[in-house]
Design a protein around this motif. Structure first.
Motif: not given
Length: 210
Positions: A44-46, A49-54
């Motif tokens: 879980r991204g910022i 934006r999930n499934n995104d390492l950046y």
């Protein structure tokens, strides 16, 4: 890790079951791990934006779990944009560059741009001579006069384009009929801003003139 334009990431959700036993006589507790349940999900991204390492690294940074220098270093590898420029910089830092090392015994360069630029392209006469006089596949004078090119007498040109899709990085042109005008020469050697050009100048080599 190589420089990439995007990288997926996985998050592990862990559920552990522990059995705890209390011994009243000794007034002690003992614990034992009896079950572990692992579930793999998209990290879980910022900004959702999930499934995104950046995006996940950005989330860690804003949580205070990454220092600015760590986030900057990660961003130079997981770029999301400008991957080509980052790759080129990495190659340059190691004394390397993108290109094609043509065997001078087999091919002669007649035009080039960007990483392949080594000077202005061949003039019209030199271009024609490389195709129809000195090439290993040059047609005989009799074939030229007859207007037909038999097998083995068809001049070949290789076009190299590293910025093209993989299927179009190497294109081979074979001349099947005599040239009656100069359009092929101008199409292969003209600059990008020339009008009515269907083949933009990339890097063209003919069979050798040596």
């Amino acid at each position: 890790m190589p420089t990439v334009s995007r990288s997926d990431c996985t998050q592990v959700d862990l559920v552990e079951t522990i059995k705890i036993v209390y011994d009243s006589a000794a007034s002690t507790f003992t614990g034992k791990l009896v079950e572990v349940d692992l579930t793999f999900n998209a990290c879980r991204g910022i900004h959702n934006r999930n499934n995104d390492l950046y995006a996940y690294m950005a989330k860690l940074f804003y949580q205070g779990d990454l220092t600015p220098s760590q986030f900057r270093e990660a961003g130079q590898i997981i770029t999301n944009t400008n991957c080509d420029q980052a790759t080129r910089m990495g190659l340059n830092n190691n004394g390397m560059s993108i290109g094609y090392d043509a065997d001078a015994a087999n091919w002669t360069k007649v035009a080039g741009r960007d990483d392949f630029f080594e000077g202005e392209p061949f003039g019209y006469k030199a271009f024609m001579d490389s195709f129809f006089v000195h090439s290993q596949t040059a047609p005989s004078e009799a074939s030229i006069q007859a207007g037909t090119f038999p097998v083995g007498e068809t001049p070949i040109m290789m076009r190299i384009c590293y910025t093209c899709v993989a299927t179009h990085r190497y294109i081979f042109y074979r001349r099947l009929t005599p040239m009656k005008d100069v359009s092929v020469y101008y199409n292969m050697t003209a600059k990008d801003n020339s009008p009515s050009i269907s083949n933009r100048l990339t890097s063209a080599r003919t069979r050798p003139i040596f």
